[in-house]
Design a protein around this motif. Structure first.
Motif, PDB file in Angstrom:
ATOM      1  N   SER A  25      -8.239 -20.130  19.698  1.00 41.90           N
ATOM      2  CA  SER A  25      -9.202 -20.394  20.240  1.00 41.90           C
ATOM      3  C   SER A  25     -10.334 -20.880  19.122  1.00 41.90           C
ATOM      4  O   SER A  25     -11.361 -21.298  19.611  1.00 41.90           O
ATOM      5  CB  SER A  25      -9.979 -19.138  20.913  1.00 41.90           C
ATOM      6  OG  SER A  25     -10.138 -17.865  20.044  1.00 41.90           O
ATOM      7  N   HIS A  83     -10.150 -22.315  25.855  1.00 38.19           N
ATOM      8  CA  HIS A  83      -9.920 -21.339  24.885  1.00 38.19           C
ATOM      9  C   HIS A  83     -10.568 -19.835  25.223  1.00 38.19           C
ATOM     10  O   HIS A  83      -9.799 -18.842  24.781  1.00 38.19           O
ATOM     11  CB  HIS A  83     -10.765 -21.712  23.614  1.00 38.19           C
ATOM     12  CG  HIS A  83     -10.416 -23.219  23.046  1.00 38.19           C
ATOM     13  ND1 HIS A  83     -10.916 -24.234  23.753  1.00 38.19           N
ATOM     14  CD2 HIS A  83      -9.475 -23.544  21.971  1.00 38.19           C
ATOM     15  CE1 HIS A  83     -10.214 -25.176  23.180  1.00 38.19           C
ATOM     16  NE2 HIS A  83      -9.652 -24.690  22.024  1.00 38.19           N
ATOM     17  N   SER A 101      -8.471 -16.314  24.993  1.00 39.43           N
ATOM     18  CA  SER A 101      -9.053 -15.165  24.404  1.00 39.43           C
ATOM     19  C   SER A 101      -9.054 -14.026  25.277  1.00 39.43           C
ATOM     20  O   SER A 101      -8.796 -12.918  24.340  1.00 39.43           O
ATOM     21  CB  SER A 101     -10.363 -15.490  23.797  1.00 39.43           C
ATOM     22  OG  SER A 101     -10.949 -14.573  22.894  1.00 39.43           O
TER      23      SER A 101
END
Length: 319
Positions: free
Chosen positions: A193, A164, A168
């Motif tokens: 995320s 995640h 991001s």
């Protein structure tokens, strides 16, 4: 300011004294699971469901936390009660339950003792997402794909968040406030995320199937409200094309509950965020939790920004 109180391995201690060994498998291997709920008006939201999901994650990862579900729930409520006196007006807490496999032996990689169990709280960061209710959030589809369930089950909340994080980082290189919406290996929309994803197509509320996304507690609550409102639900596989051509879209997660989507990769979604179905669902959510989540979030902004957004919000609700 008085320190927040943390539960750590059987004791309630000030946050600064909650220390974990550098040999802990959660620290040096991301070997743990977690869950997070929040309070509304300082009352926990669906704590039982969140704790049940934590225990499913524990079972999947073969971690024994050394306590029953009821005890974990009781400890979490105790942490809430110990920290509520520090809250200011219109503040709420996010309650974190985090369990690692434990401390590794100094002579190898085997865990030497029991699990490391922590429960702590943080104040919900309303300024981070308050404006998104009114103006929508920018979404970026990164090149980083969601780890497939053949490698690691998406339904478990694992403390290793690098997948995640990488998504991001990519999104924020395009826009510092952008939220990444990951695809699965087949090119279908998955999750961000930190959020589940919804889009509105021909008046139907659509969401990716649970095969490659976390089964969100907030997502389940949103689906329940949509059914009450007579909105048809469609769970399945959706591609970026479906998002680009959708009437509206929003994200759902614990702290903000809703994050209306303004753009994807710079392209505007529908007629602007939030759309009419999103507004209906936010209204139903407010009734369910007994407070206005948008007013609460906006109250934490500077006066000029708050007044500007409140005026826009009233206009959107009246439209």
């Amino acid at each position: 300011m008085e320190e927040r109180i943390v539960y750590l391995n059987g004791a309630f201690v000030p946050e600064s004294q909650a220390k974990v060994s550098v040999l802990d498998s959660g620290f040096n291997a991301g070997d743990g699971v977690y869950d997070v709920t929040r309070t509304f008006a300082q009352k926990p939201f669906r704590l039982r469901e969140h704790t049940e999901r934590l225990f499913r994650s524990l079972q999947y990862t073969r971690i024994d936390c050394g306590m029953a579900l009821d005890e974990m729930e009781k400890i979490t409520l105790d942490v809430l009660d110990r920290n509520k006196p520090q809250l200011r007006a219109n503040e709420d807490l996010a309650l974190w339950q985090v369990v690692s496999r434990g401390v590794r032996s100094a002579r190898g990689n085997r865990v030497a003792g029991g699990a490391t169990v922590t429960v702590y709280s943080v104040i919900v960061n309303f300024p981070e997402f308050a404006s998104f209710y009114v103006e929508g959030a920018p979404i970026v589809i990164p090149s980083t794909r969601r780890i497939p369930p053949e490698c690691l089950e998406s339904k478990a909340k694992i403390t290793n968040k690098m997948n995640h994080n990488m998504a991001s980082f990519e999104a924020k290189q395009m826009d510092p406030r952008a939220i990444p919406l990951m695809l699965d290996l087949d090119g279908n929309l998955s999750e961000t995320s930190a959020h589940n994803f919804f889009l509105v197509v021909n008046g139907k509320l659509c969401t990716p199937s649970d095969r490659n996304v976390l089964g969100g507690i907030t997502k389940e609550a949103v689906i329940g409200l949509a059914k009450q409102l007579g909105i048809e639900i469609v769970e399945g596989n959706f591609t970026p094309y479906d998002l680009y051509t959708a009437q509206e879209a929003f994200l759902a997660s614990t702290s903000p509950s809703f994050v209306p989507v303004r753009t994807v990769n710079g392209a505007k979604i529908g007629q602007g965020a939030p759309g009419p179905i999103t507004l209906r669902l936010i209204g139903a959510w407010n009734k369910m939790v007994g407070m206005d989540i948008v007013d609460q979030a906006l109250s934490h902004l500077d006066k000029d920004e708050r007044d500007r957004l409140l005026k826009l919000w009233q206009n959107k609700k009246a439209a």
